[in-house]
Design a protein around this motif. Structure first.
Motif, PDB file in Angstrom:
ATOM      1  N   VAL A  25       0.833  -1.196   0.000  1.00  0.00           N
ATOM      2  CA  VAL A  25       0.000   0.000   0.000  1.00  0.00           C
ATOM      3  C   VAL A  25       0.872   1.251   0.000  1.00  0.00           C
ATOM      4  O   VAL A  25       1.966   1.255   0.573  1.00  0.00           O
ATOM      5  CB  VAL A  25      -0.944   0.006   1.227  1.00  0.00           C
ATOM      6  N   ILE A  26       0.402   2.288  -0.688  1.00  0.00           N
ATOM      7  CA  ILE A  26       0.956   3.635  -0.549  1.00  0.00           C
ATOM      8  C   ILE A  26       0.022   4.355   0.405  1.00  0.00           C
ATOM      9  O   ILE A  26      -1.121   4.670   0.060  1.00  0.00           O
ATOM     10  CB  ILE A  26       1.048   4.354  -1.903  1.00  0.00           C
ATOM     11  N   ALA A  27       0.496   4.560   1.621  1.00  0.00           N
ATOM     12  CA  ALA A  27      -0.386   4.939   2.721  1.00  0.00           C
ATOM     13  C   ALA A  27      -0.251   6.403   3.096  1.00  0.00           C
ATOM     14  O   ALA A  27       0.815   7.005   2.915  1.00  0.00           O
ATOM     15  CB  ALA A  27      -0.077   4.069   3.940  1.00  0.00           C
ATOM     16  N   PRO A  28      -1.327   6.964   3.627  1.00  0.00           N
ATOM     17  CA  PRO A  28      -1.211   8.275   4.250  1.00  0.00           C
ATOM     18  C   PRO A  28      -0.376   8.139   5.522  1.00  0.00           C
ATOM     19  O   PRO A  28       0.179   7.071   5.803  1.00  0.00           O
ATOM     20  CB  PRO A  28      -2.663   8.653   4.551  1.00  0.00           C
ATOM     21  N   ASP A  29      -0.313   9.176   6.295  1.00  0.00           N
ATOM     22  CA  ASP A  29       0.574   9.202   7.460  1.00  0.00           C
ATOM     23  C   ASP A  29       0.018   8.340   8.593  1.00  0.00           C
ATOM     24  O   ASP A  29      -0.334   8.827   9.664  1.00  0.00           O
ATOM     25  CB  ASP A  29       0.734  10.672   7.900  1.00  0.00           C
ATOM     26  N   ASP A  30      -0.041   7.007   8.346  1.00  0.00           N
ATOM     27  CA  ASP A  30      -0.511   6.099   9.393  1.00  0.00           C
ATOM     28  C   ASP A  30       0.338   4.828   9.448  1.00  0.00           C
ATOM     29  O   ASP A  30      -0.126   3.779   9.898  1.00  0.00           O
ATOM     30  CB  ASP A  30      -1.980   5.744   9.196  1.00  0.00           C
ATOM     31  N   GLY A  31       1.580   4.944   8.996  1.00  0.00           N
ATOM     32  CA  GLY A  31       2.448   3.766   8.974  1.00  0.00           C
ATOM     33  C   GLY A  31       2.654   3.149  10.338  1.00  0.00           C
ATOM     34  O   GLY A  31       2.741   1.920  10.469  1.00  0.00           O
ATOM     35  N   GLN A  32       2.727   3.989  11.368  1.00  0.00           N
ATOM     36  CA  GLN A  32       2.907   3.467  12.719  1.00  0.00           C
ATOM     37  C   GLN A  32       1.726   2.604  13.138  1.00  0.00           C
ATOM     38  O   GLN A  32       1.893   1.576  13.809  1.00  0.00           O
ATOM     39  CB  GLN A  32       3.150   4.612  13.719  1.00  0.00           C
ATOM     40  N   ASP A  33       0.522   3.008  12.740  1.00  0.00           N
ATOM     41  CA  ASP A  33      -0.670   2.217  13.082  1.00  0.00           C
ATOM     42  C   ASP A  33      -0.701   0.902  12.300  1.00  0.00           C
ATOM     43  O   ASP A  33      -1.120  -0.136  12.822  1.00  0.00           O
ATOM     44  CB  ASP A  33      -1.939   3.025  12.794  1.00  0.00           C
ATOM     45  N   ARG A  34      -0.261   0.959  11.059  1.00  0.00           N
ATOM     46  CA  ARG A  34      -0.245  -0.243  10.241  1.00  0.00           C
ATOM     47  C   ARG A  34       0.764  -1.255  10.791  1.00  0.00           C
ATOM     48  O   ARG A  34       0.513  -2.467  10.794  1.00  0.00           O
ATOM     49  CB  ARG A  34       0.076   0.114   8.787  1.00  0.00           C
ATOM     50  N   LEU A  35       1.907  -0.752  11.279  1.00  0.00           N
ATOM     51  CA  LEU A  35       2.868  -1.642  11.928  1.00  0.00           C
ATOM     52  C   LEU A  35       2.273  -2.261  13.180  1.00  0.00           C
ATOM     53  O   LEU A  35       2.402  -3.462  13.420  1.00  0.00           O
ATOM     54  CB  LEU A  35       4.133  -0.858  12.305  1.00  0.00           C
ATOM     55  N   ALA A  36       1.623  -1.426  13.985  1.00  0.00           N
ATOM     56  CA  ALA A  36       1.047  -1.909  15.247  1.00  0.00           C
ATOM     57  C   ALA A  36      -0.005  -2.982  15.004  1.00  0.00           C
ATOM     58  O   ALA A  36      -0.111  -3.942  15.778  1.00  0.00           O
ATOM     59  CB  ALA A  36       0.451  -0.743  16.022  1.00  0.00           C
ATOM     60  N   ARG A  37      -0.774  -2.838  13.923  1.00  0.00           N
ATOM     61  CA  ARG A  37      -1.822  -3.821  13.609  1.00  0.00           C
ATOM     62  C   ARG A  37      -1.274  -5.041  12.883  1.00  0.00           C
ATOM     63  O   ARG A  37      -2.009  -5.998  12.618  1.00  0.00           O
ATOM     64  CB  ARG A  37      -2.919  -3.168  12.752  1.00  0.00           C
ATOM     65  N   GLY A  38      -0.008  -4.988  12.486  1.00  0.00           N
ATOM     66  CA  GLY A  38       0.593  -6.111  11.796  1.00  0.00           C
ATOM     67  C   GLY A  38       0.230  -6.204  10.330  1.00  0.00           C
ATOM     68  O   GLY A  38       0.384  -7.261   9.710  1.00  0.00           O
ATOM     69  N   GLU A  39      -0.256  -5.107   9.756  1.00  0.00           N
ATOM     70  CA  GLU A  39      -0.675  -5.136   8.355  1.00  0.00           C
ATOM     71  C   GLU A  39       0.515  -5.176   7.407  1.00  0.00           C
ATOM     72  O   GLU A  39       0.430  -5.757   6.324  1.00  0.00           O
ATOM     73  CB  GLU A  39      -1.565  -3.927   8.062  1.00  0.00           C
ATOM     74  N   GLU A  40       1.592  -4.510   7.769  1.00  0.00           N
ATOM     75  CA  GLU A  40       2.851  -4.584   7.033  1.00  0.00           C
ATOM     76  C   GLU A  40       3.982  -4.802   8.014  1.00  0.00           C
ATOM     77  O   GLU A  40       3.867  -4.482   9.202  1.00  0.00           O
ATOM     78  CB  GLU A  40       3.114  -3.306   6.210  1.00  0.00           C
ATOM     79  N   ASP A  41       5.096  -5.322   7.496  1.00  0.00           N
ATOM     80  CA  ASP A  41       6.267  -5.569   8.331  1.00  0.00           C
ATOM     81  C   ASP A  41       7.212  -4.369   8.349  1.00  0.00           C
ATOM     82  O   ASP A  41       8.030  -4.234   9.267  1.00  0.00           O
ATOM     83  CB  ASP A  41       7.059  -6.774   7.808  1.00  0.00           C
ATOM     84  N   MET A  42       7.091  -3.520   7.328  1.00  0.00           N
ATOM     85  CA  MET A  42       8.032  -2.424   7.148  1.00  0.00           C
ATOM     86  C   MET A  42       7.288  -1.250   6.510  1.00  0.00           C
ATOM     87  O   MET A  42       6.481  -1.458   5.601  1.00  0.00           O
ATOM     88  CB  MET A  42       9.180  -2.893   6.230  1.00  0.00           C
ATOM     89  N   VAL A  43       7.560  -0.025   6.986  1.00  0.00           N
ATOM     90  CA  VAL A  43       6.862   1.138   6.455  1.00  0.00           C
ATOM     91  C   VAL A  43       7.841   2.301   6.295  1.00  0.00           C
ATOM     92  O   VAL A  43       8.830   2.398   7.020  1.00  0.00           O
ATOM     93  CB  VAL A  43       5.703   1.583   7.377  1.00  0.00           C
ATOM     94  N   VAL A  44       7.542   3.168   5.340  1.00  0.00           N
ATOM     95  CA  VAL A  44       8.242   4.448   5.229  1.00  0.00           C
ATOM     96  C   VAL A  44       7.402   5.458   6.001  1.00  0.00           C
ATOM     97  O   VAL A  44       6.219   5.640   5.710  1.00  0.00           O
ATOM     98  CB  VAL A  44       8.395   4.886   3.756  1.00  0.00           C
ATOM     99  N   GLU A  45       8.016   6.099   7.000  1.00  0.00           N
ATOM    100  CA  GLU A  45       7.213   6.917   7.910  1.00  0.00           C
ATOM    101  C   GLU A  45       8.083   7.985   8.583  1.00  0.00           C
ATOM    102  O   GLU A  45       9.318   7.920   8.536  1.00  0.00           O
ATOM    103  CB  GLU A  45       6.565   6.009   8.964  1.00  0.00           C
ATOM    104  N   TYR A  46       7.400   8.959   9.185  1.00  0.00           N
ATOM    105  CA  TYR A  46       8.083  10.007   9.941  1.00  0.00           C
ATOM    106  C   TYR A  46       8.691   9.417  11.207  1.00  0.00           C
ATOM    107  O   TYR A  46       8.092   8.583  11.885  1.00  0.00           O
ATOM    108  CB  TYR A  46       7.104  11.118  10.311  1.00  0.00           C
ATOM    109  N   SER A  47       9.883   9.910  11.548  1.00  0.00           N
ATOM    110  CA  SER A  47      10.643   9.364  12.671  1.00  0.00           C
ATOM    111  C   SER A  47       9.842   9.363  13.973  1.00  0.00           C
ATOM    112  O   SER A  47       9.744   8.341  14.664  1.00  0.00           O
ATOM    113  CB  SER A  47      11.946  10.158  12.852  1.00  0.00           C
ATOM    114  N   GLY A  48       9.274  10.503  14.339  1.00  0.00           N
ATOM    115  CA  GLY A  48       8.585  10.593  15.621  1.00  0.00           C
ATOM    116  C   GLY A  48       7.398   9.668  15.738  1.00  0.00           C
ATOM    117  O   GLY A  48       7.085   9.176  16.833  1.00  0.00           O
ATOM    118  N   ASP A  49       6.717   9.408  14.622  1.00  0.00           N
ATOM    119  CA  ASP A  49       5.562   8.504  14.659  1.00  0.00           C
ATOM    120  C   ASP A  49       5.979   7.089  15.059  1.00  0.00           C
ATOM    121  O   ASP A  49       5.271   6.398  15.796  1.00  0.00           O
ATOM    122  CB  ASP A  49       4.862   8.483  13.301  1.00  0.00           C
ATOM    123  N   ILE A  50       7.128   6.673  14.552  1.00  0.00           N
ATOM    124  CA  ILE A  50       7.609   5.329  14.908  1.00  0.00           C
ATOM    125  C   ILE A  50       8.096   5.295  16.354  1.00  0.00           C
ATOM    126  O   ILE A  50       7.852   4.318  17.082  1.00  0.00           O
ATOM    127  CB  ILE A  50       8.717   4.867  13.952  1.00  0.00           C
TER     128      ILE A  50
END
Length: 273
Positions: free
Chosen positions: A125-150
């Motif tokens: 997926v090309i996701a909006p700024d919710d990569g941290q949530d997608r990681l937490a839910r286990g939807e993806e193993d790796m995301v491109v995201e803003y540092s503070g969100d992670i």
């Protein structure tokens, strides 16, 4: 609180009121490396609020190794999410191809889009700024995201499952800024508030909460930043890593080139949330 790339457009559109830095003595607390940025070379309109990078957040248990490179992400056999940020993603591809991330050459930007297209086999997926949530839910193993969100995810989960890395090839650095709208009815009050935010303790409190890097050198020098953040090179990168980072430069000439190629790439890949 406009981010760096937005400031270009706001200045061009006469949307910001010039600052009177004599009314913000705490501007002296700002780190020299964050003064006079390319988007506001004399700090006529902005002062930095928070800054950080766009990098790779990942689930350490699922990935099974330490990630150090963009190639680690592109070659990964599991699921990946990219951030829907045309200047970051195309800029990263341009950098990997040896081009200027802020090029005005349409052919080079097209090559960057082609590079991403040929390295999208693991892209879910090309996701909006919710990569941290997608990681937490286990939807993806790796995301491109803003540092503070992670780093927020790492703190909130109270676990050792997740990590964030600035890839060794470099990435986009961003700065969110304080500015005063041109039509602000109480600019003196706004400048007083900006000076308050630039107080070393206030600045430290903000960055200790957001997990983003503080532009407040006085807060750093006075030992007010949480040590676990300050010692983390993915939040406060060292000089070598800093040299690999790039600002986004925006102009009426550049923006349409990136937007055209990014929109076409997304339409081709069809990896919508």
């Amino acid at each position: 609180v406009p981010t760096d790339s937005t400031v270009y457009d706001m200045i061009a559109g006469n949307l910001l009121k010039p600052l009177d830095l004599s009314k913000t003595p705490n501007f002296a607390n700002v780190s020299p490396q964050l003064k006079k940025p390319p988007y506001d070379p004399t700090n006529q309109f902005t002062v930095p609020y928070q800054w950080g990078t766009i990098g790779i957040g990942y689930n350490k248990k699922k990935v099974g190794k330490t990630i150090t490179s963009w190639n680690d992400m592109f070659d990964y056999q599991g699921t990946v999410a990219w951030l829907d940020d045309e200047r970051a993603m195309l800029g990263i591809a341009l950098k990997l191809l040896g081009f200027d991330p802020n090029t005005t050459n349409a052919d080079e930007v097209a090559k960057a889009a082609d590079y991403l297209k040929t390295h999208a086999a693991n892209l879910k997926v090309i996701a909006p700024d919710d990569g941290q949530d997608r990681l937490a839910r286990g939807e993806e193993d790796m995301v491109v995201e803003y540092s503070g969100d992670i780093f927020h995810l790492i703190a909130d989960c109270k676990c050792d499952d997740f990590a964030y890395v600035i890839p060794q090839e470099g990435t986009r650095v961003w700065v969110d800024n304080m500015a005063i709208p041109a039509t602000a009815p109480h600019p003196d009050l706004a400048e007083a508030f900006i000076d308050y935010v630039l107080d070393s303790q206030v600045g430290a409190d903000i960055s200790n909460f957001t997990a983003y890097a503080s532009p407040n050198q006085a807060a750093i020098d006075d030992g007010l930043i949480q040590q676990s953040y300050l010692s983390n090179a993915s939040i406060y990168p060292n000089a070598t890593v800093t040299k690999s980072l790039f600002y986004v430069v925006s102009s009426p000439e550049i923006a349409p080139i990136f937007t055209k190629n990014w929109d076409a790439l997304k339409a081709t890949l069809q990896r919508n949330p």
